[in-house]
Scaffold this motif. Structure first.
Motif, PDB file in Angstrom:
ATOM      1  N   TYR A 218     -13.500  10.348  20.511  1.00 27.83           N
ATOM      2  CA  TYR A 218     -14.759  10.971  20.617  1.00 27.83           C
ATOM      3  C   TYR A 218     -14.487  12.289  19.825  1.00 27.83           C
ATOM      4  O   TYR A 218     -13.524  12.703  19.398  1.00 27.83           O
ATOM      5  N   VAL A 219     -15.788  13.083  19.321  1.00 26.98           N
ATOM      6  CA  VAL A 219     -15.404  14.231  18.513  1.00 26.98           C
ATOM      7  C   VAL A 219     -15.508  15.362  19.500  1.00 26.98           C
ATOM      8  O   VAL A 219     -14.204  15.808  19.579  1.00 26.98           O
ATOM      9  N   PHE A 220     -16.238  15.627  20.178  1.00 24.81           N
ATOM     10  CA  PHE A 220     -16.137  16.784  21.257  1.00 24.81           C
ATOM     11  C   PHE A 220     -16.327  16.395  22.741  1.00 24.81           C
ATOM     12  O   PHE A 220     -17.241  15.527  22.653  1.00 24.81           O
ATOM     13  N   GLN A 221     -15.413  16.635  23.621  1.00 31.33           N
ATOM     14  CA  GLN A 221     -15.819  16.134  25.028  1.00 31.33           C
ATOM     15  C   GLN A 221     -16.995  16.921  25.597  1.00 31.33           C
ATOM     16  O   GLN A 221     -17.280  18.054  25.234  1.00 31.33           O
ATOM     17  N   GLU A 394     -17.473  21.097  10.760  1.00 34.13           N
ATOM     18  CA  GLU A 394     -16.131  21.329  10.247  1.00 34.13           C
ATOM     19  C   GLU A 394     -15.258  19.944  10.564  1.00 34.13           C
ATOM     20  O   GLU A 394     -14.244  19.695  10.010  1.00 34.13           O
ATOM     21  N   VAL A 395     -16.108  18.927  10.825  1.00 36.86           N
ATOM     22  CA  VAL A 395     -15.661  17.814  11.137  1.00 36.86           C
ATOM     23  C   VAL A 395     -15.663  16.787   9.972  1.00 36.86           C
ATOM     24  O   VAL A 395     -14.901  15.896   9.905  1.00 36.86           O
ATOM     25  N   TRP A 396     -16.937  16.702   9.337  1.00 34.34           N
ATOM     26  CA  TRP A 396     -17.212  15.676   8.361  1.00 34.34           C
ATOM     27  C   TRP A 396     -16.266  15.607   7.225  1.00 34.34           C
ATOM     28  O   TRP A 396     -15.794  14.447   7.023  1.00 34.34           O
ATOM     29  N   GLY A 397     -16.007  16.516   6.737  1.00 34.23           N
ATOM     30  CA  GLY A 397     -15.052  16.666   5.460  1.00 34.23           C
ATOM     31  C   GLY A 397     -13.503  16.159   6.032  1.00 34.23           C
ATOM     32  O   GLY A 397     -13.155  15.148   5.138  1.00 34.23           O
ATOM     33  N   VAL A 421      -7.440  16.127  12.841  1.00 35.53           N
ATOM     34  CA  VAL A 421      -7.880  17.071  13.991  1.00 35.53           C
ATOM     35  C   VAL A 421      -7.188  18.560  13.590  1.00 35.53           C
ATOM     36  O   VAL A 421      -7.914  19.707  14.293  1.00 35.53           O
ATOM     37  N   LYS A 422      -6.111  18.723  13.377  1.00 31.70           N
ATOM     38  CA  LYS A 422      -5.438  19.995  12.906  1.00 31.70           C
ATOM     39  C   LYS A 422      -6.295  20.868  12.042  1.00 31.70           C
ATOM     40  O   LYS A 422      -6.577  21.905  12.143  1.00 31.70           O
ATOM     41  N   ILE A 428     -12.573  25.335  12.544  1.00 27.68           N
ATOM     42  CA  ILE A 428     -13.463  26.105  13.868  1.00 27.68           C
ATOM     43  C   ILE A 428     -13.099  27.398  14.186  1.00 27.68           C
ATOM     44  O   ILE A 428     -13.982  28.402  14.152  1.00 27.68           O
ATOM     45  N   GLU A 429     -11.752  27.767  14.252  1.00 27.14           N
ATOM     46  CA  GLU A 429     -11.101  29.008  14.661  1.00 27.14           C
ATOM     47  C   GLU A 429     -11.499  30.135  13.533  1.00 27.14           C
ATOM     48  O   GLU A 429     -11.866  31.181  13.854  1.00 27.14           O
ATOM     49  N   THR A 430     -11.381  29.674  12.139  1.00 28.88           N
ATOM     50  CA  THR A 430     -11.729  30.543  11.214  1.00 28.88           C
ATOM     51  C   THR A 430     -13.094  30.864  11.145  1.00 28.88           C
ATOM     52  O   THR A 430     -13.786  31.957  10.756  1.00 28.88           O
ATOM     53  N   ASN A 431     -14.179  29.725  11.077  1.00 24.59           N
ATOM     54  CA  ASN A 431     -15.271  29.841  10.547  1.00 24.59           C
ATOM     55  C   ASN A 431     -16.396  29.973  11.827  1.00 24.59           C
ATOM     56  O   ASN A 431     -17.482  30.418  11.593  1.00 24.59           O
TER      57      ASN A 431
END
Length: 434
Positions: A218-221, A394-397, A421-422, A428-431
């Protein structure tokens, strides 16, 4: 004189007795407090509905107003509110126009957007939460309603849905396989490097999610109706199993090398339309070009995966939304309800071929007798809405990069998905700082 005084005395006694025996106003008030209050001087009774506006404004997709017009006409007849509409092109343009026109009071009351933009426009304060009854929500598929929510709140009602399905050339494949094991066996026998049994853009995360999600990734729970950006499941056991299954098709040359990367889609389409591919995973947007190429296509929901589960394809849902800048929230919501009701959803499908997520229409002949529409409607029951939170950007790339290294054999599935995932978490934390 004495007689007159006697009469006066008796009269005074009578009056005193009458006053003493008279009704107590507080004690004898009517017990029924539900009686109607007197009408106003005008004779009008009170109502919960706010005053009706002279008009409402709707922004629609390009070339789709043909289906909007009859819905508007019936709404005007029902409520006596004039509705104006304007076609505004792509969703990005509509969002940009709302940013400009909304604050000035010249924007639309109701707009249409793809569901994966909801998180962003809510964050920007461009659309507002709506409240509708459970009876209305129950007319739509659960996944379509979920797609209209952000952080557990409802921001629209769905008007159309799309998701990848299984499409086959009836001249090369007489009937649709029920399982991907069957598709694999067919492909092993049929594929020779010039023709192929099955093709899918599994280096593209949009399509690959059907496998990864069906295997348990899954992407996000989802927690309490909201997506948890910190709980990413793209490198769990199921996701890695899905990535390994994807790699198998490339490693055994069942997919040509030419369908990897940005040009993969056009290469796949060309091969299928030339009659060199028996089946593909693609969306309803591909139907017409295939028919125009003279291919007699069959369409069905995606075959089940080797683990016995349905593919959890990504689903896109277009919806109607109420602008955050409207002065007529109540009537704008009424219009959204009207545009998406069963009757108008059916008219929209007839005129645009956009497939409505209205559950009662799945068995209606207009859908049931349309092979492509029925397949999309059925697959949509297994599909999951693309995550609509801003962090999805932030996931697609990283996901695509991982899948391409897996497809080309440059990385093992676990290592590639761990790296993806890393990177996603770092971005996500940065943007998107909390």
């Amino acid at each position: 004189m004495k007689k007159s005084l006697t009469l006066l005395f008796m009269l005074i006694i009578t009056v005193v007795l009458l006053v003493a025996c008279g009704p107590d106003r507080e004690e004898t008030a009517p017990a029924n407090t539900d009686e109607k209050e007197p009408e106003t001087e005008t004779g009008a009774e009170t109502t919960d509905e706010p005053a009706k506006p002279e008009k409402l404004i709707v922004w629609e997709d390009t070339d789709k107003s043909i289906a909007l017009k009859p819905a508007i006409e019936s709404f005007e007849a029902e409520y006596g509110i004039k509705v104006e509409f304007k076609e505004l092109g792509m969703a990005d343009k509509m969002r940009e126009q709302l940013r400009l026109d909304g604050p000035s009071g010249t924007g639309a009351d109701v707009v249409t957007l793809p569901h994966d933009q909801i998180g962003q426009v809510v964050t920007e304060g461009l659309i507002q939460e709506i409240e509708v009854s459970d009876e209305i929500l129950s007319t739509f598929s659960e996944s379509a309603v979920t797609a209209q929510k952000y952080d557990g709140k409802l921001y629209g009602l769905p008007k159309a849905t799309e998701t990848p399905v299984f499409i086959y050339n009836k001249a090369l494949m007489t009937e649709a396989p029920e399982t991907m094991d069957d598709v694999y066996a067919f492909s092993k026998d049929f594929t020779d490097g010039k023709k192929f049994g099955f093709l899918a853009l599994w280096d593209n995360f949009y399509f690959a999610h059907g496998v990864i999600g069906g295997m348990g990734g899954y992407v996000f729970q989802e927690n309490d109706g909201a997506l948890d950006r910190d709980d990413i499941g793209l490198n769990n056991e199921g996701a890695i199993a899905g990535a390994e299954y994807i790699q198998k098709w490339y490693a055994e040359s069942l997919f040509p090398k030419g369908i990897i990367g940005e040009s993969g889609g056009s290469a796949k389409d060309g091969l299928f339309n030339e009659g060199k591919v028996a089946s593909v995973m693609d969306g309803p947007w591909a139907f017409q070009s295939m028919k125009d190429a003279g291919i007699d296509i069959g369409v069905t929901a995606m075959p089940t995966l080797p683990n016995g589960e349905q593919m959890k394809t990504f689903m896109g849902v277009k919806g109607w939304h109420v602008s955050a800048f409207t002065e007529h929230e109540y009537w704008s919501t009424k219009l959204v309800e009207w545009l998406t009701n069963e009757e108008n959803a059916k008219i929209r499908f007839e005129l645009t071929q956009e497939i409505p997520p209205v559950t009662t229409l799945i068995e209606d002949p207009i859908i049931a007798d349309n092979e492509g529409a029925k397949a999309v409607a059925l697959q949509s029951q297994y599909a999951v809405p693309m995550p609509n939170i801003p962090e999805m950007g932030e996931v697609w790339g990283p996901a695509a990069s991982a899948l391409q290294t897996i497809a080309t054999g440059k990385a093992e599935p676990k290592a590639a998905m761990d790296d993806a995932v890393k990177t996603i978490k770092t971005n996500i934390e940065t943007n998107h700082p909390n």
